[in-house]
Motif scaffolding. Structure first.
Motif, PDB file in Angstrom:
ATOM      1  N   THR A  41       0.897  -1.229   0.078  1.00 53.81           N
ATOM      2  CA  THR A  41      -0.145  -0.055   0.107  1.00 53.81           C
ATOM      3  C   THR A  41       0.809   1.174  -0.106  1.00 53.81           C
ATOM      4  OG1 THR A  41      -1.762  -1.203   1.317  1.00 53.81           O
ATOM      5  CG2 THR A  41      -1.875   1.110   1.264  1.00 53.81           C
ATOM      6  N   TYR A  42       1.989   1.316   0.891  1.00 52.74           N
ATOM      7  CA  TYR A  42       2.992   2.555   0.876  1.00 52.74           C
ATOM      8  C   TYR A  42       3.386   2.765  -0.675  1.00 52.74           C
ATOM      9  CZ  TYR A  42       6.819   5.415   1.876  1.00 52.74           C
ATOM     10  OH  TYR A  42       7.717   6.444   2.002  1.00 52.74           O
ATOM     11  N   PHE A  43       4.217   1.793  -1.124  1.00 51.41           N
ATOM     12  CA  PHE A  43       4.599   2.049  -2.454  1.00 51.41           C
ATOM     13  C   PHE A  43       3.626   2.177  -3.497  1.00 51.41           C
ATOM     14  CE2 PHE A  43       8.110  -0.881  -0.388  1.00 51.41           C
ATOM     15  CZ  PHE A  43       9.054   0.364  -0.381  1.00 51.41           C
ATOM     16  N   PHE A  44       2.496   1.654  -3.488  1.00 56.15           N
ATOM     17  CA  PHE A  44       1.468   2.041  -4.468  1.00 56.15           C
ATOM     18  C   PHE A  44       1.074   3.440  -4.404  1.00 56.15           C
ATOM     19  CE2 PHE A  44      -2.872   2.491  -5.946  1.00 56.15           C
ATOM     20  CZ  PHE A  44      -2.888   2.293  -7.114  1.00 56.15           C
ATOM     21  N   LEU A  45       0.853   4.002  -2.958  1.00 58.33           N
ATOM     22  CA  LEU A  45       0.473   5.313  -2.916  1.00 58.33           C
ATOM     23  C   LEU A  45       1.724   6.201  -3.105  1.00 58.33           C
ATOM     24  CD1 LEU A  45      -1.818   5.194   0.280  1.00 58.33           C
ATOM     25  CD2 LEU A  45      -2.589   5.571  -2.180  1.00 58.33           C
ATOM     26  N   ALA A  46       2.903   5.931  -3.031  1.00 56.99           N
ATOM     27  CA  ALA A  46       4.022   6.705  -3.111  1.00 56.99           C
ATOM     28  C   ALA A  46       4.234   6.997  -4.801  1.00 56.99           C
ATOM     29  CB  ALA A  46       5.262   6.145  -2.338  1.00 56.99           C
ATOM     30  N   LYS A  47       3.971   5.931  -5.363  1.00 61.42           N
ATOM     31  CA  LYS A  47       4.070   5.848  -6.694  1.00 61.42           C
ATOM     32  C   LYS A  47       3.339   6.696  -7.560  1.00 61.42           C
ATOM     33  CE  LYS A  47       5.211   2.994 -10.672  1.00 61.42           C
ATOM     34  NZ  LYS A  47       5.470   1.535 -11.130  1.00 61.42           N
ATOM     35  N   HIS A  48       1.878   6.421  -6.993  1.00 63.61           N
ATOM     36  CA  HIS A  48       0.602   6.804  -7.866  1.00 63.61           C
ATOM     37  C   HIS A  48       0.309   8.166  -7.039  1.00 63.61           C
ATOM     38  CE1 HIS A  48       0.823   3.815 -10.737  1.00 63.61           C
ATOM     39  NE2 HIS A  48       0.865   2.873  -9.820  1.00 63.61           N
ATOM     40  N   GLY A  49       0.307   8.146  -5.883  1.00 62.22           N
ATOM     41  CA  GLY A  49      -0.205   9.513  -5.007  1.00 62.22           C
ATOM     42  C   GLY A  49      -1.787   9.179  -4.834  1.00 62.22           C
ATOM     43  N   PRO A  50      -2.019   9.821  -3.899  1.00 58.31           N
ATOM     44  CA  PRO A  50      -3.714   9.709  -3.621  1.00 58.31           C
ATOM     45  C   PRO A  50      -4.238  10.314  -4.827  1.00 58.31           C
ATOM     46  CG  PRO A  50      -2.840  11.532  -2.346  1.00 58.31           C
ATOM     47  CD  PRO A  50      -1.456  10.661  -3.064  1.00 58.31           C
ATOM     48  N   SER A  51      -5.476   9.707  -5.177  1.00 61.72           N
ATOM     49  CA  SER A  51      -6.236  10.531  -6.203  1.00 61.72           C
ATOM     50  C   SER A  51      -6.739  11.840  -5.957  1.00 61.72           C
ATOM     51  CB  SER A  51      -7.583   9.558  -6.499  1.00 61.72           C
ATOM     52  OG  SER A  51      -8.374   9.301  -5.384  1.00 61.72           O
ATOM     53  N   LYS A  52      -6.421  12.744  -6.742  1.00 64.96           N
ATOM     54  CA  LYS A  52      -6.764  14.209  -6.555  1.00 64.96           C
ATOM     55  C   LYS A  52      -7.690  14.438  -7.601  1.00 64.96           C
ATOM     56  CE  LYS A  52      -1.999  15.204  -5.098  1.00 64.96           C
ATOM     57  NZ  LYS A  52      -0.938  15.997  -5.550  1.00 64.96           N
ATOM     58  N   PRO A  53      -8.603  15.267  -7.068  1.00 68.77           N
ATOM     59  CA  PRO A  53      -9.784  15.616  -8.167  1.00 68.77           C
ATOM     60  C   PRO A  53      -9.119  16.420  -9.432  1.00 68.77           C
ATOM     61  CG  PRO A  53     -10.127  17.041  -6.273  1.00 68.77           C
ATOM     62  CD  PRO A  53      -8.987  15.715  -5.977  1.00 68.77           C
ATOM     63  N   VAL A  54      -9.517  16.162 -10.393  1.00 70.24           N
ATOM     64  CA  VAL A  54      -8.944  16.994 -11.616  1.00 70.24           C
ATOM     65  C   VAL A  54      -9.475  18.085 -11.858  1.00 70.24           C
ATOM     66  CG1 VAL A  54      -8.419  16.505 -14.137  1.00 70.24           C
ATOM     67  CG2 VAL A  54      -7.851  14.593 -12.570  1.00 70.24           C
ATOM     68  N   ALA A  55      -8.948  19.001 -11.908  1.00 72.31           N
ATOM     69  CA  ALA A  55      -9.683  20.805 -12.304  1.00 72.31           C
ATOM     70  C   ALA A  55      -9.778  20.681 -13.702  1.00 72.31           C
ATOM     71  CB  ALA A  55      -8.888  21.496 -11.683  1.00 72.31           C
ATOM     72  N   PRO A  56     -10.908  21.136 -14.218  1.00 75.67           N
ATOM     73  CA  PRO A  56     -11.059  21.444 -15.805  1.00 75.67           C
ATOM     74  C   PRO A  56      -9.974  22.627 -16.175  1.00 75.67           C
ATOM     75  CG  PRO A  56     -12.813  22.298 -14.826  1.00 75.67           C
ATOM     76  CD  PRO A  56     -12.160  21.589 -13.657  1.00 75.67           C
ATOM     77  N   PRO A  57      -9.664  22.473 -17.381  1.00 77.93           N
ATOM     78  CA  PRO A  57      -8.614  23.342 -17.827  1.00 77.93           C
ATOM     79  C   PRO A  57      -9.318  24.584 -17.987  1.00 77.93           C
ATOM     80  CG  PRO A  57      -8.982  21.958 -19.526  1.00 77.93           C
ATOM     81  CD  PRO A  57      -9.818  21.397 -18.478  1.00 77.93           C
ATOM     82  N   PRO A  58      -8.602  25.913 -17.437  1.00 80.03           N
ATOM     83  CA  PRO A  58      -9.266  27.026 -17.889  1.00 80.03           C
ATOM     84  C   PRO A  58      -9.523  27.302 -19.181  1.00 80.03           C
ATOM     85  CG  PRO A  58      -7.026  27.486 -17.305  1.00 80.03           C
ATOM     86  CD  PRO A  58      -7.031  26.206 -16.965  1.00 80.03           C
ATOM     87  N   PRO A  59     -10.612  28.219 -19.236  1.00 82.12           N
ATOM     88  CA  PRO A  59     -10.954  28.399 -20.683  1.00 82.12           C
ATOM     89  C   PRO A  59     -10.004  29.371 -21.390  1.00 82.12           C
ATOM     90  CG  PRO A  59     -12.354  29.631 -19.109  1.00 82.12           C
ATOM     91  CD  PRO A  59     -11.375  28.622 -18.285  1.00 82.12           C
ATOM     92  N   PRO A  60     -10.067  29.284 -22.683  1.00 82.79           N
ATOM     93  CA  PRO A  60      -8.821  30.124 -23.320  1.00 82.79           C
ATOM     94  C   PRO A  60      -9.280  31.461 -23.379  1.00 82.79           C
ATOM     95  CG  PRO A  60     -10.291  28.898 -25.170  1.00 82.79           C
ATOM     96  CD  PRO A  60     -10.760  28.435 -23.532  1.00 82.79           C
ATOM     97  N   PRO A  61      -8.370  32.449 -23.308  1.00 82.69           N
ATOM     98  CA  PRO A  61      -8.939  34.149 -23.143  1.00 82.69           C
ATOM     99  C   PRO A  61      -9.431  34.447 -24.163  1.00 82.69           C
ATOM    100  CG  PRO A  61      -6.444  33.643 -23.581  1.00 82.69           C
ATOM    101  CD  PRO A  61      -7.020  32.234 -23.197  1.00 82.69           C
ATOM    102  N   PRO A  62     -10.357  35.328 -23.906  1.00 83.68           N
ATOM    103  CA  PRO A  62     -11.216  35.761 -25.251  1.00 83.68           C
ATOM    104  C   PRO A  62     -10.268  36.442 -26.337  1.00 83.68           C
ATOM    105  CG  PRO A  62     -11.800  37.091 -23.258  1.00 83.68           C
ATOM    106  CD  PRO A  62     -10.797  36.199 -22.817  1.00 83.68           C
ATOM    107  N   VAL A  63     -10.943  36.678 -27.318  1.00 84.05           N
ATOM    108  CA  VAL A  63     -10.356  37.674 -28.139  1.00 84.05           C
ATOM    109  C   VAL A  63     -11.092  38.808 -28.445  1.00 84.05           C
ATOM    110  CG1 VAL A  63      -9.526  37.537 -30.700  1.00 84.05           C
ATOM    111  CG2 VAL A  63      -9.425  35.724 -29.594  1.00 84.05           C
TER     112      VAL A  63
END
Length: 164
Positions: A41-63
């Motif tokens: 368990t320690y090596f798995f979590l150290a390698k992959h890390g705890p699951s973090k919520p993935v934030a959506p990428p910010p929208p592109p700046p307007p033109v």
């Protein structure tokens, strides 16, 4: 005949060496399995890390797409009023800017015709200016070619606004 009654006490029971060895072996195996599970368990979590919520990428700046300033005569009783207006369009991307640039003469004509049908009193209030911006956005979004999708303009911004 004399009889002696001796009280016999049961001998202290000590575990047999075979049972003690078996018990120690079972405890060692259980501890080894627990250690292996914890280490995995320690090596798995150290390698992959705890699951973090993935934030959506910010929208592109307007033109922002600036149009050349326009001057038009306004409808008035004395015919002496004019409007000088500078517009900037807030659009989503460069593709839309290229599409609007291709049809700029037609768009400018639409805007000039619409502005020349305004009265100075309509444009003197803040509500009138907001209504004009919404009207121009709708006018610019109309398709220029038959069957073409409408343009997407997020906002019409005034960079210059003079009524005389």
């Amino acid at each position: 005949m004399a009889t002696t009654t001796a009280t016999q006490q049961p001998a202290a029971t000590t575990p047999k060496p075979g049972k003690l060895t078996r018990l120690v072996l079972i405890v060692l195996i259980a501890l080894g399995a627990a250690a292996a599970a914890a280490g995995g368990t320690y090596f798995f979590l150290a390698k992959h890390g705890p699951s973090k919520p993935v934030a959506p990428p910010p929208p592109p700046p307007p033109v922002f797409f600036a149009l050349d300033p326009m001057t038009v005569n306004l409808l008035s009783d004395d015919g002496q009023h004019y409007l000088r207006v500078g517009l900037t369009l807030k659009i989503a991307d460069e593709k839309m800017q290229a599409r609007l640039t291709e049809h700029m003469p037609e768009l400018r004509s639409r805007i000039l015709l619409d502005l020349s049908n305004k009265h100075p009193e309509e444009l003197s209030t803040l509500e009138g200016k907001h209504a004009l911006a919404n009207e121009l956005r709708t006018l610019i979004e109309q398709p220029t070619d038959a069957g073409a999708p409408p343009a997407k303009v997020q906002e019409v911004l005034f960079t210059e606004f003079v009524v005389q």
